[in-house]
Design a protein around this motif. Structure first.
Motif, PDB file in Angstrom:
ATOM      1  N   LEU A   1       0.837  -1.193   0.000  1.00 57.86           N
ATOM      2  CA  LEU A   1       0.000   0.000   0.000  1.00 57.86           C
ATOM      3  C   LEU A   1       0.873   1.245   0.000  1.00 57.86           C
ATOM      4  CD1 LEU A   1      -2.789  -1.021   2.553  1.00 57.86           C
ATOM      5  CD2 LEU A   1      -2.815  -1.216   0.061  1.00 57.86           C
ATOM      6  N   GLU A   2       0.443   2.246  -0.775  1.00 60.46           N
ATOM      7  CA  GLU A   2       1.242   3.456  -0.971  1.00 60.46           C
ATOM      8  C   GLU A   2       0.549   4.674  -0.363  1.00 60.46           C
ATOM      9  OE1 GLU A   2       2.018   3.915  -5.124  1.00 60.46           O
ATOM     10  OE2 GLU A   2       2.614   1.817  -5.392  1.00 60.46           O
ATOM     11  N   ASP A   3       1.350   5.527   0.239  1.00 59.88           N
ATOM     12  CA  ASP A   3       0.869   6.783   0.817  1.00 59.88           C
ATOM     13  C   ASP A   3       0.165   7.609  -0.264  1.00 59.88           C
ATOM     14  OD1 ASP A   3       0.431   8.967   2.393  1.00 59.88           O
ATOM     15  OD2 ASP A   3       2.534   9.465   2.708  1.00 59.88           O
ATOM     16  N   GLY A   4      -1.008   8.123   0.056  1.00 63.69           N
ATOM     17  CA  GLY A   4      -1.739   8.956  -0.888  1.00 63.69           C
ATOM     18  C   GLY A   4      -2.734   8.214  -1.755  1.00 63.69           C
ATOM     19  N   ARG A   5      -2.681   6.883  -1.756  1.00 59.82           N
ATOM     20  CA  ARG A   5      -3.610   6.092  -2.569  1.00 59.82           C
ATOM     21  C   ARG A   5      -4.870   5.755  -1.772  1.00 59.82           C
ATOM     22  NH1 ARG A   5      -0.951   3.203  -6.667  1.00 59.82           N
ATOM     23  NH2 ARG A   5      -3.047   2.580  -7.359  1.00 59.82           N
ATOM     24  N   LEU A   6      -5.883   5.277  -2.480  1.00 58.92           N
ATOM     25  CA  LEU A   6      -7.099   4.757  -1.867  1.00 58.92           C
ATOM     26  C   LEU A   6      -7.077   3.232  -1.925  1.00 58.92           C
ATOM     27  CD1 LEU A   6      -9.707   7.143  -3.542  1.00 58.92           C
ATOM     28  CD2 LEU A   6      -9.071   7.153  -1.113  1.00 58.92           C
ATOM     29  N   ALA A   7      -7.600   2.598  -0.903  1.00 58.74           N
ATOM     30  CA  ALA A   7      -7.729   1.135  -0.891  1.00 58.74           C
ATOM     31  C   ALA A   7      -9.211   0.791  -0.873  1.00 58.74           C
ATOM     32  CB  ALA A   7      -7.041   0.541   0.329  1.00 58.74           C
ATOM     33  N   LEU A   8      -9.638   0.041  -1.871  1.00 56.84           N
ATOM     34  CA  LEU A   8     -11.042  -0.372  -1.962  1.00 56.84           C
ATOM     35  C   LEU A   8     -11.162  -1.794  -1.423  1.00 56.84           C
ATOM     36  CD1 LEU A   8     -13.541   0.260  -4.830  1.00 56.84           C
ATOM     37  CD2 LEU A   8     -13.328  -2.031  -3.871  1.00 56.84           C
ATOM     38  N   CYS A   9     -12.087  -1.986  -0.484  1.00 59.02           N
ATOM     39  CA  CYS A   9     -12.307  -3.294   0.135  1.00 59.02           C
ATOM     40  C   CYS A   9     -13.756  -3.705  -0.075  1.00 59.02           C
ATOM     41  CB  CYS A   9     -11.993  -3.225   1.631  1.00 59.02           C
ATOM     42  SG  CYS A   9     -12.219  -4.795   2.496  1.00 59.02           S
ATOM     43  N   ASP A  10     -13.954  -4.755  -0.842  1.00 65.06           N
ATOM     44  CA  ASP A  10     -15.287  -5.311  -1.120  1.00 65.06           C
ATOM     45  C   ASP A  10     -15.254  -6.759  -0.652  1.00 65.06           C
ATOM     46  OD1 ASP A  10     -17.666  -6.275  -2.143  1.00 65.06           O
ATOM     47  OD2 ASP A  10     -17.431  -5.375  -4.121  1.00 65.06           O
ATOM     48  N   CYS A  11     -15.942  -7.048   0.446  1.00 67.81           N
ATOM     49  CA  CYS A  11     -15.899  -8.403   0.996  1.00 67.81           C
ATOM     50  C   CYS A  11     -17.162  -8.681   1.779  1.00 67.81           C
ATOM     51  CB  CYS A  11     -14.665  -8.597   1.880  1.00 67.81           C
ATOM     52  SG  CYS A  11     -14.657  -7.597   3.393  1.00 67.81           S
ATOM     53  N   GLY A  12     -17.349  -9.937   2.107  1.00 67.79           N
ATOM     54  CA  GLY A  12     -18.511 -10.319   2.886  1.00 67.79           C
ATOM     55  C   GLY A  12     -18.322 -11.693   3.483  1.00 67.79           C
ATOM     56  N   ALA A  13     -19.226 -12.035   4.374  1.00 68.78           N
ATOM     57  CA  ALA A  13     -19.159 -13.318   5.075  1.00 68.78           C
ATOM     58  C   ALA A  13     -20.365 -14.163   4.741  1.00 68.78           C
ATOM     59  CB  ALA A  13     -19.110 -13.081   6.577  1.00 68.78           C
ATOM     60  N   GLU A  14     -20.172 -15.463   4.882  1.00 64.47           N
ATOM     61  CA  GLU A  14     -21.284 -16.403   4.766  1.00 64.47           C
ATOM     62  C   GLU A  14     -21.393 -17.136   6.089  1.00 64.47           C
ATOM     63  OE1 GLU A  14     -22.140 -20.352   2.134  1.00 64.47           O
ATOM     64  OE2 GLU A  14     -21.676 -18.521   1.017  1.00 64.47           O
ATOM     65  N   THR A  15     -22.576 -17.129   6.672  1.00 66.12           N
ATOM     66  CA  THR A  15     -22.772 -17.747   7.976  1.00 66.12           C
ATOM     67  C   THR A  15     -22.744 -19.269   7.873  1.00 66.12           C
ATOM     68  OG1 THR A  15     -25.176 -17.904   7.796  1.00 66.12           O
ATOM     69  CG2 THR A  15     -24.276 -15.827   8.652  1.00 66.12           C
ATOM     70  N   ILE A  16     -22.738 -19.913   9.011  1.00 70.83           N
ATOM     71  CA  ILE A  16     -22.840 -21.378   9.056  1.00 70.83           C
ATOM     72  C   ILE A  16     -24.134 -21.838   8.390  1.00 70.83           C
ATOM     73  CG2 ILE A  16     -23.103 -23.345  10.610  1.00 70.83           C
ATOM     74  CD1 ILE A  16     -20.241 -22.283  10.413  1.00 70.83           C
ATOM     75  N   ASP A  17     -25.172 -21.010   8.463  1.00 64.89           N
ATOM     76  CA  ASP A  17     -26.454 -21.315   7.806  1.00 64.89           C
ATOM     77  C   ASP A  17     -26.455 -20.913   6.325  1.00 64.89           C
ATOM     78  OD1 ASP A  17     -27.692 -22.350  10.103  1.00 64.89           O
ATOM     79  OD2 ASP A  17     -28.206 -20.338  10.808  1.00 64.89           O
ATOM     80  N   HIS A  18     -25.332 -20.377   5.838  1.00 67.67           N
ATOM     81  CA  HIS A  18     -25.144 -20.039   4.430  1.00 67.67           C
ATOM     82  C   HIS A  18     -25.996 -18.865   3.964  1.00 67.67           C
ATOM     83  CE1 HIS A  18     -22.461 -23.419   4.009  1.00 67.67           C
ATOM     84  NE2 HIS A  18     -23.359 -24.172   4.596  1.00 67.67           N
ATOM     85  N   TYR A  19     -26.022 -17.819   4.780  1.00 67.13           N
ATOM     86  CA  TYR A  19     -26.573 -16.534   4.362  1.00 67.13           C
ATOM     87  C   TYR A  19     -25.438 -15.526   4.328  1.00 67.13           C
ATOM     88  CZ  TYR A  19     -31.292 -18.299   4.342  1.00 67.13           C
ATOM     89  OH  TYR A  19     -32.415 -19.014   4.017  1.00 67.13           O
ATOM     90  N   CYS A  20     -25.522 -14.576   3.407  1.00 68.77           N
ATOM     91  CA  CYS A  20     -24.349 -13.790   3.034  1.00 68.77           C
ATOM     92  C   CYS A  20     -24.456 -12.310   3.395  1.00 68.77           C
ATOM     93  CB  CYS A  20     -24.124 -13.897   1.523  1.00 68.77           C
ATOM     94  SG  CYS A  20     -23.812 -15.575   0.952  1.00 68.77           S
ATOM     95  N   SER A  21     -23.314 -11.690   3.496  1.00 64.34           N
ATOM     96  CA  SER A  21     -23.222 -10.230   3.539  1.00 64.34           C
ATOM     97  C   SER A  21     -22.302  -9.778   2.414  1.00 64.34           C
ATOM     98  CB  SER A  21     -22.684  -9.738   4.891  1.00 64.34           C
ATOM     99  OG  SER A  21     -21.316 -10.099   5.051  1.00 64.34           O
ATOM    100  N   ASP A  22     -22.420  -8.512   2.032  1.00 60.90           N
ATOM    101  CA  ASP A  22     -21.640  -7.956   0.924  1.00 60.90           C
ATOM    102  C   ASP A  22     -21.564  -6.449   1.112  1.00 60.90           C
ATOM    103  OD1 ASP A  22     -20.422  -7.320  -1.464  1.00 60.90           O
ATOM    104  OD2 ASP A  22     -22.091  -7.929  -2.743  1.00 60.90           O
ATOM    105  N   ASN A  23     -20.405  -5.964   1.523  1.00 62.55           N
ATOM    106  CA  ASN A  23     -20.205  -4.528   1.744  1.00 62.55           C
ATOM    107  C   ASN A  23     -18.926  -4.058   1.070  1.00 62.55           C
ATOM    108  OD1 ASN A  23     -21.373  -5.752   4.528  1.00 62.55           O
ATOM    109  ND2 ASN A  23     -22.321  -3.786   4.094  1.00 62.55           N
ATOM    110  N   THR A  24     -18.891  -2.781   0.737  1.00 62.47           N
ATOM    111  CA  THR A  24     -17.673  -2.177   0.185  1.00 62.47           C
ATOM    112  C   THR A  24     -17.388  -0.869   0.897  1.00 62.47           C
ATOM    113  OG1 THR A  24     -18.208  -3.087  -1.996  1.00 62.47           O
ATOM    114  CG2 THR A  24     -16.483  -1.427  -1.908  1.00 62.47           C
TER     115      THR A  24
END
Length: 469
Positions: free
Chosen positions: A240-263
């Protein structure tokens, strides 16, 4: 897994919606990674099989006779060699009983059942397969070549499944809230770790570890990159470089297999520059505008274009766009900055039911996709919203050097774009803000009780007080 009664009711409704014939729902088999004994981990069951039959074991098929109401749970019991390596598991008969199915049979019986139905001239309903082993199994059962299976899949079954899975039950919403809790931990961990000199790969690995430790798995391959202009930029070994932006798009799946999705899009050094804030504030306004206009009865395509008009107006204020807003959006000029749709259905799949074809999930007889126009052709969700739908709200602005060059050279939408100013943004990257939204009786709300910071001051303050040194 939910209660036995949940699956009994779901299958009864499915029978009623399909009407007649034999419904065959395939579970997934283990899938080898790089040699037969080394399977992809963790095993992931087919979502529709989970929805109606609840069981996570590989090598299972559910059969429902829509005429007689008879249900058969099909699969082979594991043998002693498997028990040595993997431990004892419930018998197929026990698995069937747990979800309210009274009859079970070994896999070899499935061919007999299908042959009998075919001989009687009955329709056999199946969903379009997406795994090659199931395609081969289906060809062996019904004699349909894999190249024809999507075309031959049952539209009655597809539309019945879409109708049922689109509207989330209260227990499903609770499961989605649990997925959101894990997603919150993933994103705030990223905020704590981001700083110059740390690799994208390291942060991506830490994020995925949280999903695995609190749930079943990440809900999709984590996107973490300083090149936010790349829609699916998976973590690289770059620092990672000073002055840049870092985009994070990730999510979790529960043990019951339902999902999240955030950025979230964060400044590597913890402080947004003025130019970054100017673009960020537009994406922030577009993201928040969805909460004002999304409600039952409104087409999500209309919400998408409301966001596009707002984005165009604000980009005109910066001098990046020009001309009449309606004409610019009609021409697709906004797709220079937003080349994807506003969002997609969410549930057991992060792109819920996309294996059933997006035109069946995100559109209907009233609302059809525009497959010709760049950007608009990537809309995954356009139909009217209903109470209980869960959709993503994910506007973004991206500066893609190759796209800028391509449109400038061809003159595409030149009357609406300031290419000279765009040249100066080629090193910018991209910004996206994404949350999961539940459509309620009179509007909508975010999924998740803890809001991942996204207003600029909140992000900066969180990073300043929580970043690990």
């Amino acid at each position: 897994m939910f209660t036995k009664e949940t699956y009994i009711k779901r299958r009864a409704m499915l029978r009623e919606l399909v009407g007649n014939g034999l419904i065959v729902l395939f579970g997934n088999n283990e899938s080898p990674c790089n040699y037969p004994a080394n399977s992809y981990y963790p095993f992931r069951q087919d979502s529709t099989f989970l929805y109606y039959f609840g069981q996570k074991r590989d090598g299972l098929v559910g059969v429902i006779d829509a005429d007689s109401g008879e249900e058969i749970f099909i699969g082979d019991d594991i043998d002693i060699e498997d028990i040595v390596w993997y431990g004892s598991v419930d018998s197929v008969a026990d698995l069937a009983a747990q979800v309210g199915v009274s009859h079970s049979a070994p896999m070899g019986v499935l061919k007999t059942i299908c042959d009998k139905a075919t001989a009687e001239g009955r329709k056999i309903h199946f969903l379009p397969p997406y795994r090659h082993d199931i395609k081969i199994q289906l060809m062996d059962l019904l004699g349909i070549h894999p190249s024809q299976q999507k075309e031959k899949a049952s539209m009655e079954l597809i539309m019945a499944v879409v109708k049922m899975r689109s509207t989330k039950e209260p227990q499903e919403i609770k499961a989605l809230e649990r997925a959101a809790e894990i997603g919150y931990k993933m994103h705030t961990t990223a905020m704590q770790l981001i700083q110059p000199g740390v690799s994208e790969k390291y942060i991506g690995g830490q994020i995925d570890g949280i999903a695995l430790s609190y749930g079943a798995m990440p809900s999709f391959a984590t996107i973490f990159s300083q090149h936010g202009e790349i829609m699916h930029g998976n973590p690289s070994t770059a620092l990672l470089e000073d002055g840049r932006l870092a985009l994070c798009d990730c999510g979790a799946e529960t043990i019951d297999h339902y999902c999240s999705d955030n950025t979230r899009t964060m400044p590597v050094n913890g402080k947004y520059s003025q130019r970054q804030l100017e673009i960020y504030s537009i994406v922030e306004a577009c993201h928040d505008h969805v909460l004002e206009v999304a409600r039952p009865g409104v087409k999500y395509m209309d919400v998408h274009f409301a966001v596009c008009r707002l984005m165009t107006d604000k980009l005109k204020e910066l001098g990046l766009m020009r001309g009449d807003t309606e004409e610019a959006v009609r021409a697709g000029a906004h797709a220079m900055f937003l080349p994807h749709g506003l969002g997609h259905m969410m549930g057991m799949d992060v792109h819920d039911m996309e294996n059933l074809d997006q035109i069946n999930v995100g559109f209907d007889a009233e609302t059809r996709p525009n497959l010709e126009q760049f950007g608009t052709n990537c809309l995954r969700m356009g139909r009217r919203l209903e109470e209980g739908f869960v959709v993503t709200d994910e506007p973004g602005i991206y500066f893609i050097p190759a796209l800028i060059d391509d449109w400038r050279q061809s003159g595409h939408c030149a009357e609406f774009l300031n290419f000279d100013l765009l040249e100066t943004y080629k090193d910018f990257g991209g910004i996206r803000i994404e949350d999961d939204v539940l459509i309620t009786a009179d509007g909508c709300r975010f999924i998740g009780k803890d809001r991942i910071p996204y207003h600029p001051k909140e992000v900066e303050e969180y990073m300043a007080t929580h970043r690990k040194q």
